[in-house]
Design a protein around this motif. Sequence first.
Motif, short mmCIF file in Angstrom:
data_model
loop_
_atom_site.label_atom_id
_atom_site.label_comp_id
_atom_site.label_asym_id
_atom_site.label_seq_id
_atom_site.Cartn_x
_atom_site.Cartn_y
_atom_site.Cartn_z
N ARG A 244 0.83 -1.21 0.00
CA ARG A 244 0.00 0.00 0.00
C ARG A 244 0.86 1.26 0.00
O ARG A 244 0.55 2.24 -0.69
CB ARG A 244 -0.96 0.00 1.20
CG ARG A 244 -2.05 -1.02 1.07
CD ARG A 244 -3.08 -0.92 2.20
NE ARG A 244 -4.05 -1.99 2.14
CZ ARG A 244 -5.03 -2.08 1.25
NH1 ARG A 244 -5.17 -1.14 0.35
NH2 ARG A 244 -5.87 -3.10 1.26
N HIS A 245 1.95 1.24 0.74
CA HIS A 245 2.87 2.38 0.77
C HIS A 245 3.41 2.65 -0.64
O HIS A 245 3.46 3.80 -1.09
CB HIS A 245 4.01 2.10 1.76
CG HIS A 245 4.99 3.21 1.90
ND1 HIS A 245 4.75 4.33 2.64
CD2 HIS A 245 6.24 3.35 1.39
CE1 HIS A 245 5.79 5.13 2.59
NE2 HIS A 245 6.71 4.56 1.82
N TRP A 246 3.83 1.59 -1.33
CA TRP A 246 4.34 1.71 -2.70
C TRP A 246 3.25 2.27 -3.62
O TRP A 246 3.51 3.18 -4.43
CB TRP A 246 4.83 0.34 -3.17
CG TRP A 246 5.05 0.20 -4.64
CD1 TRP A 246 6.03 0.80 -5.39
CD2 TRP A 246 4.28 -0.58 -5.56
NE1 TRP A 246 5.91 0.43 -6.71
CE2 TRP A 246 4.84 -0.42 -6.84
CE3 TRP A 246 3.17 -1.41 -5.40
CZ2 TRP A 246 4.33 -1.05 -7.96
CZ3 TRP A 246 2.66 -2.05 -6.52
CH2 TRP A 246 3.24 -1.87 -7.78
N ILE A 247 2.03 1.76 -3.51
CA ILE A 247 0.94 2.25 -4.35
C ILE A 247 0.71 3.74 -4.08
O ILE A 247 0.61 4.55 -5.02
CB ILE A 247 -0.37 1.47 -4.09
CG1 ILE A 247 -0.24 0.03 -4.59
CG2 ILE A 247 -1.57 2.16 -4.75
CD1 ILE A 247 -1.37 -0.90 -4.14
N GLU A 248 0.62 4.11 -2.82
CA GLU A 248 0.30 5.48 -2.46
C GLU A 248 1.41 6.46 -2.79
O GLU A 248 1.16 7.56 -3.29
CB GLU A 248 -0.06 5.56 -0.97
CG GLU A 248 -1.36 4.83 -0.67
CD GLU A 248 -1.60 4.57 0.81
OE1 GLU A 248 -0.82 5.06 1.67
OE2 GLU A 248 -2.58 3.86 1.12
N LYS A 249 2.65 6.09 -2.51
CA LYS A 249 3.78 7.01 -2.71
C LYS A 249 4.29 7.03 -4.14
O LYS A 249 4.62 8.09 -4.67
CB LYS A 249 4.94 6.67 -1.75
CG LYS A 249 4.60 6.84 -0.31
CD LYS A 249 4.32 8.29 0.01
CE LYS A 249 4.04 8.45 1.49
NZ LYS A 249 3.76 9.83 1.85
N ALA A 250 4.42 5.85 -4.76
CA ALA A 250 5.02 5.77 -6.09
C ALA A 250 3.96 5.74 -7.19
O ALA A 250 3.90 6.63 -8.03
CB ALA A 250 5.92 4.55 -6.19
N PHE B 39 -4.51 6.18 -13.72
CA PHE B 39 -5.86 5.71 -13.41
C PHE B 39 -5.91 4.88 -12.14
O PHE B 39 -6.96 4.36 -11.78
CB PHE B 39 -6.47 4.94 -14.59
CG PHE B 39 -5.48 4.14 -15.39
CD1 PHE B 39 -4.79 4.73 -16.44
CD2 PHE B 39 -5.24 2.82 -15.10
CE1 PHE B 39 -3.87 3.99 -17.18
CE2 PHE B 39 -4.34 2.09 -15.84
CZ PHE B 39 -3.66 2.68 -16.89
N ALA B 40 -4.81 4.78 -11.44
CA ALA B 40 -4.78 3.98 -10.21
C ALA B 40 -5.54 4.65 -9.06
O ALA B 40 -6.20 3.97 -8.27
CB ALA B 40 -3.34 3.71 -9.78
N GLN C 260 14.59 6.26 -3.48
CA GLN C 260 14.80 5.60 -2.17
C GLN C 260 14.15 6.41 -1.06
O GLN C 260 13.51 5.85 -0.16
CB GLN C 260 16.30 5.42 -1.90
CG GLN C 260 16.98 4.46 -2.84
CD GLN C 260 16.36 3.08 -2.84
OE1 GLN C 260 16.00 2.55 -1.81
NE2 GLN C 260 16.19 2.51 -4.03
N THR C 261 14.29 7.72 -1.10
CA THR C 261 13.68 8.59 -0.09
C THR C 261 12.15 8.49 -0.14
O THR C 261 11.49 8.38 0.88
CB THR C 261 14.11 10.05 -0.29
OG1 THR C 261 15.54 10.12 -0.17
CG2 THR C 261 13.47 10.98 0.72
N LEU C 262 11.61 8.48 -1.35
CA LEU C 262 10.16 8.41 -1.54
C LEU C 262 9.59 7.15 -0.90
O LEU C 262 8.55 7.18 -0.24
CB LEU C 262 9.83 8.41 -3.04
CG LEU C 262 8.36 8.30 -3.40
CD1 LEU C 262 7.68 9.64 -3.25
CD2 LEU C 262 8.20 7.76 -4.81
#
Length: 184
Positions: free
Chosen positions: A14-20, A29-30, A178-180
């Motif tokens: 979820r972190h990857w989806i939200e941040k990246a 469209f995500a 990496q920071t993201l």
Amino acid sequence: MTTPDDATILADTRHWIEKAVIGLNLCPFARSVYVKNQVRIVVSHARHLDAFLDELDHELDLLVNTPAEEVDTTLLVHPTLFQDFFVFNDFMNVVDDVVTEHELEGVIQVANFHPQFQFEGVEADDISNATNRAPYPTLHLLREESVERAVASDAGGAEKIVERNIATLRELGSAGWQTLLSKP
């Protein structure tokens, strides 16, 4: 190496989806399906490929038999089975065969994401690879109809999305990536 628990895998995904994915607009469209809770995330514990393929069968059936308003897309995540990206990438041929066996060509497409994703002909450390890098090996089951509708609504089309993503990541750079993705 200790395998993280499901809560950690789900949180990382979820972190990857939200941040990246959403945060960098890598998939324009995500956001709409994510905020409507139409993204199903499934953590697999299959101990071998046959069991994982059974789970893929189940998720394909579930996706096509569930209204898009309930589940528009599915992420099938396996934290340990595909440590080697090239094995995972080769496995995509089997995944394509499974989609064909289910008679879902033109209905469902499967994208792959992996922590070491590497485009053919691109150096492993090239930041453009990050467009398909996720915290864990992941199969993304997408409804073709939803993809087509989303691409049609994006002014530049699919090729422009790819170009824009690479430009975004080049501007961000490896350190920024990496920071993201780092957690507070």
